[in-house]
Scaffold this active site. Structure first.
Site, PDB file in Angstrom:
ATOM      1  CB  CYS A   1      -1.002  -0.042   1.148  1.00  0.00           C
ATOM      2  SG  CYS A   1      -0.304   0.077   2.814  1.00  0.00           S
TER       3      CYS A   1
ATOM      4  CG  HIS B   1      15.702 -14.387  12.978  1.00  0.00           C
ATOM      5  ND1 HIS B   1      16.339 -13.466  13.773  1.00  0.00           N
ATOM      6  CD2 HIS B   1      16.678 -15.170  12.441  1.00  0.00           C
ATOM      7  CE1 HIS B   1      17.662 -13.685  13.723  1.00  0.00           C
ATOM      8  NE2 HIS B   1      17.882 -14.706  12.919  1.00  0.00           N
TER       9      HIS B   1
ATOM     10  NE  ARG C   1       0.722   7.051  -1.979  1.00  0.00           N
ATOM     11  CZ  ARG C   1      -0.510   7.099  -1.485  1.00  0.00           C
ATOM     12  NH1 ARG C   1      -0.703   7.243  -0.176  1.00  0.00           N
ATOM     13  NH2 ARG C   1      -1.548   7.004  -2.274  1.00  0.00           N
TER      14      ARG C   1
HETATM   15  C1  RB5 Z   1      -3.840   5.463   0.795  1.00  0.00           C
HETATM   16  O1  RB5 Z   1      -3.843   6.827   0.537  1.00  0.00           O
HETATM   17  C2  RB5 Z   1      -2.956   5.138   1.978  1.00  0.00           C
HETATM   18  O2  RB5 Z   1      -3.536   5.580   3.157  1.00  0.00           O
HETATM   19  C3  RB5 Z   1      -2.697   3.654   2.019  1.00  0.00           C
HETATM   20  O3  RB5 Z   1      -2.112   3.242   0.832  1.00  0.00           O
HETATM   21  C4  RB5 Z   1      -1.748   3.177   3.111  1.00  0.00           C
HETATM   22  O4  RB5 Z   1      -0.572   3.905   3.118  1.00  0.00           O
HETATM   23  C5  RB5 Z   1      -2.336   3.013   4.441  1.00  0.00           C
HETATM   24  O5  RB5 Z   1      -1.692   2.536   5.392  1.00  0.00           O
END
Ligand code: RB5
Length: 144
Positions: A68, A101, A112
């Site tokens: 995510c 482990h 990101r």
């Molecule tokens: C999405 O904007 C973001 O909140 C999600 O990808 C993640 O980072 C949440 O933990």
């Protein structure tokens, strides 16, 4: 021997990295099970974490990759399911240790935060390192 199946799932924040890692897995001969998402449109990470957790616990895939934006949300979602050990990592060394482990069965990264070269290194370590057993087995058993 049949190729190992690796399942991938992400929300929109991990979508691009998922697409890149999917290619990496295919180029290395792994069978890929892509559980989405399939576009950069906004979705909810718990839905994809749950789908990936189900793929692991049902045996459809022996290992998984969850992504995510930060890696945090999907790792929380994944670790709610008994039998899933999802490790959020930012380096190849952490990925290797998660196997040696913790016998992690899902690798988690933040699309990101983690660049493609580090992500590929972590993926490779995760897929090739072996659980060391011994004292670590007792600890895994305590997780239930
Ligand atoms: C999405 O904007 C973001 O909140 C999600 O990808 C993640 O980072 C949440 O933990």
């Amino acid at each position: 021997m049949a190729a190992e199946t690796v399942a991938l799932a992400s929300d929109h924040g991990g979508f691009e990295l998922k697409e890149q890692l999917k290619k990496e897995l295919a180029s290395k001969g792994y069978q890929v099970l892509d559980l989405g998402t399939n576009s950069p449109d906004s979705v909810d990470y718990p839905d994809f974490g749950q789908a990936l957790a189900d793929a692991i616990t049902s045996g459809k895939a022996s290992k998984g990759v969850g992504l995510c934006g930060s890696g945090i949300g999907i790792s929380i979602a994944l670790n709610r399911k008994k039998g899933v050990r999802a490790a959020l990592v930012h380096s190849g060394l952490e990925a290797r240790l998660s196997r040696q482990h913790n016998d992690a069965n899902v690798l988690v990264m933040g699309g990101r935060f983690t660049g493609i070269e580090v992500a590929k290194d972590a993926l490779n370590e995760f897929l090739t390192a072996k659980f060391e057993g011994g004292r670590h087995t007792r600890r895994i058993e305590k997780l239930g």
